[in-house]
Design an enzyme around this catalytic site. Structure first.
Site, PDB file in Angstrom:
ATOM      1  NE  ARG A   1       2.257  -6.457  11.320  1.00  0.00           N
ATOM      2  CZ  ARG A   1       3.639  -5.982  10.817  1.00  0.00           C
ATOM      3  NH1 ARG A   1       4.260  -6.311  10.686  1.00  0.00           N
ATOM      4  NH2 ARG A   1       3.185  -5.220   9.977  1.00  0.00           N
TER       5      ARG A   1
ATOM      6  NE  ARG B   1       9.306  -5.062   6.704  1.00  0.00           N
ATOM      7  CZ  ARG B   1       7.848  -4.301   6.375  1.00  0.00           C
ATOM      8  NH1 ARG B   1       7.464  -3.493   5.876  1.00  0.00           N
ATOM      9  NH2 ARG B   1       7.061  -4.232   7.742  1.00  0.00           N
TER      10      ARG B   1
ATOM     11  NE  ARG C   1      -4.607   1.059  11.110  1.00  0.00           N
ATOM     12  CZ  ARG C   1      -3.894   0.428  10.794  1.00  0.00           C
ATOM     13  NH1 ARG C   1      -4.007  -1.112  10.936  1.00  0.00           N
ATOM     14  NH2 ARG C   1      -3.012   0.955  10.443  1.00  0.00           N
TER      15      ARG C   1
ATOM     16  NE  ARG D   1      10.850  -3.284  10.519  1.00  0.00           N
ATOM     17  CZ  ARG D   1      10.543  -2.406  10.271  1.00  0.00           C
ATOM     18  NH1 ARG D   1      10.931  -0.741  10.305  1.00  0.00           N
ATOM     19  NH2 ARG D   1       9.207  -2.490   9.401  1.00  0.00           N
TER      20      ARG D   1
ATOM     21  CE  LYS E   1      -2.430  -0.692   3.705  1.00  0.00           C
ATOM     22  NZ  LYS E   1      -1.285  -2.116   4.358  1.00  0.00           N
TER      23      LYS E   1
END
Length: 205
Positions: A160, A120, A86, A149, A15
Protein backbone atom coordinates in the site's frame (compact mmCIF):
# COMPACT_ATOMS: atom_id res chain seq x y z
CA UNK A 1 -13.33 33.52 7.26
CA UNK A 2 -13.72 29.92 6.06
CA UNK A 3 -10.58 27.97 5.29
CA UNK A 4 -9.98 25.56 2.41
CA UNK A 5 -7.45 23.05 3.69
CA UNK A 6 -5.86 20.09 1.91
CA UNK A 7 -4.20 17.44 4.06
CA UNK A 8 -1.79 14.94 2.50
CA UNK A 9 0.01 11.98 4.01
CA UNK A 10 0.56 8.26 3.63
CA UNK A 11 -1.77 5.63 5.11
CA UNK A 12 -1.15 5.65 8.87
CA UNK A 13 0.13 9.25 8.96
CA UNK A 14 -2.88 10.43 10.99
CA UNK A 15 -4.87 12.36 8.36
CA UNK A 16 -8.26 11.16 9.61
CA UNK A 17 -7.58 12.11 13.24
CA UNK A 18 -6.21 15.55 12.40
CA UNK A 19 -8.87 16.27 9.74
CA UNK A 20 -11.60 15.70 12.31
CA UNK A 21 -9.92 18.19 14.66
CA UNK A 22 -9.51 20.76 11.87
CA UNK A 23 -13.20 20.40 10.93
CA UNK A 24 -14.28 20.92 14.53
CA UNK A 25 -11.89 23.76 15.43
CA UNK A 26 -12.39 25.80 12.25
CA UNK A 27 -16.02 24.83 11.62
CA UNK A 28 -15.40 23.48 8.11
CA UNK A 29 -16.63 20.41 6.27
CA UNK A 30 -14.52 17.22 6.49
CA UNK A 31 -14.56 15.95 2.90
CA UNK A 32 -13.13 12.47 2.25
CA UNK A 33 -13.25 10.76 -1.11
CA UNK A 34 -14.78 7.61 0.39
CA UNK A 35 -17.58 9.50 2.14
CA UNK A 36 -18.24 11.67 -0.92
CA UNK A 37 -18.48 8.61 -3.17
CA UNK A 38 -20.80 6.77 -0.77
CA UNK A 39 -23.03 9.85 -0.31
CA UNK A 40 -23.28 10.42 -4.07
CA UNK A 41 -22.97 6.89 -5.37
CA UNK A 42 -26.02 7.24 -7.62
CA UNK A 43 -25.02 10.64 -9.02
CA UNK A 44 -25.07 10.54 -12.81
CA UNK A 45 -21.87 11.61 -14.55
CA UNK A 46 -21.08 11.29 -18.23
CA UNK A 47 -18.86 8.32 -17.26
CA UNK A 48 -21.54 6.52 -15.23
CA UNK A 49 -22.42 6.49 -11.52
CA UNK A 50 -19.90 5.67 -8.78
CA UNK A 51 -22.16 2.75 -7.77
CA UNK A 52 -21.73 1.13 -11.19
CA UNK A 53 -18.01 0.73 -10.40
CA UNK A 54 -18.21 0.22 -6.62
CA UNK A 55 -20.78 -2.58 -6.92
CA UNK A 56 -18.41 -4.44 -9.24
CA UNK A 57 -15.54 -3.95 -6.80
CA UNK A 58 -13.69 -1.80 -9.37
CA UNK A 59 -11.75 1.41 -8.77
CA UNK A 60 -13.87 4.45 -9.53
CA UNK A 61 -12.14 6.21 -12.47
CA UNK A 62 -10.66 9.70 -12.07
CA UNK A 63 -13.30 11.61 -14.09
CA UNK A 64 -16.09 10.23 -11.86
CA UNK A 65 -14.14 10.87 -8.62
CA UNK A 66 -13.36 14.40 -9.85
CA UNK A 67 -17.04 15.22 -10.41
CA UNK A 68 -18.05 13.82 -7.03
CA UNK A 69 -15.34 15.84 -5.24
CA UNK A 70 -16.35 18.98 -7.14
CA UNK A 71 -19.98 18.50 -6.04
CA UNK A 72 -18.92 17.96 -2.39
CA UNK A 73 -16.66 21.03 -2.34
CA UNK A 74 -19.23 23.26 -4.04
CA UNK A 75 -21.66 22.57 -1.17
CA UNK A 76 -19.08 23.26 1.57
CA UNK A 77 -18.48 26.62 3.20
CA UNK A 78 -14.85 25.87 3.94
CA UNK A 79 -13.44 22.34 3.98
CA UNK A 80 -10.61 20.02 4.93
CA UNK A 81 -10.03 17.64 2.03
CA UNK A 82 -8.63 14.23 2.96
CA UNK A 83 -7.83 11.34 0.58
CA UNK A 84 -7.80 13.43 -2.63
CA UNK A 85 -5.95 14.19 -4.87
CA UNK A 86 -4.28 10.79 -5.20
CA UNK A 87 -2.39 11.55 -8.41
CA UNK A 88 -1.11 14.50 -10.42
CA UNK A 89 -4.06 14.72 -12.82
CA UNK A 90 -6.46 14.94 -9.85
CA UNK A 91 -4.25 17.67 -8.33
CA UNK A 92 -4.40 19.65 -11.58
CA UNK A 93 -8.18 19.23 -11.70
CA UNK A 94 -8.42 20.45 -8.10
CA UNK A 95 -6.41 23.56 -9.04
CA UNK A 96 -9.07 24.36 -11.65
CA UNK A 97 -12.12 24.04 -9.38
CA UNK A 98 -11.06 25.63 -6.08
CA UNK A 99 -8.50 27.79 -4.30
CA UNK A 100 -6.65 26.21 -1.40
CA UNK A 101 -5.58 28.30 1.59
CA UNK A 102 -3.31 25.68 3.16
CA UNK A 103 -1.70 22.44 1.93
CA UNK A 104 -0.48 20.30 4.83
CA UNK A 105 1.75 17.24 4.47
CA UNK A 106 2.06 14.88 7.46
CA UNK A 107 5.62 13.66 7.11
CA UNK A 108 6.20 10.22 8.68
CA UNK A 109 9.07 7.76 8.10
CA UNK A 110 8.07 4.54 6.32
CA UNK A 111 9.18 2.23 9.17
CA UNK A 112 7.03 4.22 11.60
CA UNK A 113 4.06 3.95 9.22
CA UNK A 114 4.55 0.17 9.01
CA UNK A 115 4.72 0.00 12.82
CA UNK A 116 1.52 2.01 13.18
CA UNK A 117 -0.45 0.06 10.58
CA UNK A 118 0.70 -3.48 11.41
CA UNK A 119 0.05 -2.84 15.12
CA UNK A 120 -3.62 -2.04 14.56
CA UNK A 121 -6.15 -4.53 15.92
CA UNK A 122 -9.91 -4.74 15.43
CA UNK A 123 -12.49 -5.75 18.03
CA UNK A 124 -14.87 -7.79 15.85
CA UNK A 125 -17.72 -7.36 18.34
CA UNK A 126 -17.70 -3.55 18.59
CA UNK A 127 -15.76 -2.47 15.50
CA UNK A 128 -13.38 -0.47 17.73
CA UNK A 129 -9.78 -0.12 16.57
CA UNK A 130 -6.88 -0.52 19.01
CA UNK A 131 -3.10 -0.57 18.69
CA UNK A 132 -0.86 -3.10 20.42
CA UNK A 133 1.63 -0.38 21.40
CA UNK A 134 -0.10 3.00 21.35
CA UNK A 135 -3.67 2.18 22.32
CA UNK A 136 -4.13 -1.29 23.86
CA UNK A 137 -7.53 -2.15 25.35
CA UNK A 138 -7.87 -1.89 29.12
CA UNK A 139 -9.88 -5.10 29.35
CA UNK A 140 -8.18 -8.51 29.05
CA UNK A 141 -11.40 -9.92 27.65
CA UNK A 142 -11.33 -7.39 24.80
CA UNK A 143 -7.62 -8.00 24.21
CA UNK A 144 -8.19 -11.74 23.73
CA UNK A 145 -10.73 -11.25 20.94
CA UNK A 146 -8.78 -8.67 18.93
CA UNK A 147 -7.87 -9.59 15.36
CA UNK A 148 -5.51 -8.14 12.77
CA UNK A 149 -7.27 -7.12 9.56
CA UNK A 150 -5.92 -8.64 6.35
CA UNK A 151 -4.93 -5.24 4.98
CA UNK A 152 -2.81 -4.55 8.10
CA UNK A 153 -0.28 -7.35 7.58
CA UNK A 154 3.29 -6.15 6.88
CA UNK A 155 3.33 -7.41 3.28
CA UNK A 156 0.04 -5.65 2.45
CA UNK A 157 1.05 -2.47 4.29
CA UNK A 158 4.38 -2.18 2.44
CA UNK A 159 2.59 -2.69 -0.89
CA UNK A 160 0.00 0.00 0.00
CA UNK A 161 2.84 2.39 0.86
CA UNK A 162 4.66 1.58 -2.39
CA UNK A 163 1.51 2.35 -4.42
CA UNK A 164 0.95 5.52 -2.38
CA UNK A 165 4.53 6.73 -3.03
CA UNK A 166 4.29 5.96 -6.73
CA UNK A 167 1.01 7.84 -7.23
CA UNK A 168 1.17 10.60 -4.65
CA UNK A 169 4.84 11.61 -4.71
CA UNK A 170 4.19 13.77 -7.82
CA UNK A 171 1.28 15.45 -5.96
CA UNK A 172 3.58 16.40 -3.06
CA UNK A 173 6.21 17.65 -5.54
CA UNK A 174 3.51 19.65 -7.37
CA UNK A 175 2.55 21.64 -4.26
CA UNK A 176 6.15 21.89 -3.01
CA UNK A 177 7.36 23.37 -6.29
CA UNK A 178 4.60 26.00 -6.08
CA UNK A 179 5.70 26.86 -2.54
CA UNK A 180 2.30 25.89 -1.10
CA UNK A 181 3.28 22.78 0.86
CA UNK A 182 3.75 22.98 4.64
CA UNK A 183 5.50 19.91 6.07
CA UNK A 184 4.30 18.84 9.51
CA UNK A 185 6.37 16.40 11.57
CA UNK A 186 3.85 13.57 11.81
CA UNK A 187 6.02 11.52 14.17
CA UNK A 188 5.22 13.78 17.13
CA UNK A 189 2.36 12.94 19.49
CA UNK A 190 -1.12 13.61 18.01
CA UNK A 191 -1.46 16.67 20.27
CA UNK A 192 1.90 18.11 19.14
CA UNK A 193 0.98 17.49 15.50
CA UNK A 194 -2.33 19.26 16.12
CA UNK A 195 -0.61 22.30 17.66
CA UNK A 196 1.59 22.65 14.54
CA UNK A 197 -1.42 22.27 12.25
CA UNK A 198 -3.57 24.77 14.14
CA UNK A 199 -0.77 27.34 14.19
CA UNK A 200 -0.15 26.86 10.45
CA UNK A 201 -3.83 27.32 9.53
CA UNK A 202 -4.19 30.38 11.79
CA UNK A 203 -1.10 31.95 10.22
CA UNK A 204 -2.55 31.47 6.76
CA UNK A 205 -5.92 33.01 7.71
Amino acid sequence: MSQNVLILGAPGAGKGTQSARIAEEFDVEHVTTGDALRANKHMETEHGTPASFMDEGELVPDPVVNEIVRAALSEADGFVLDGYPRNLSQAEYLDDITDLDVVLYLDVDEDELVNRLTGRRLDPETGDIYHVEYNPPESEEVEERLVQREDDTEETVRERLRVYRENTRPVIDHYEERGDLVRIDGEQTPDEVWEDIRETIENEA
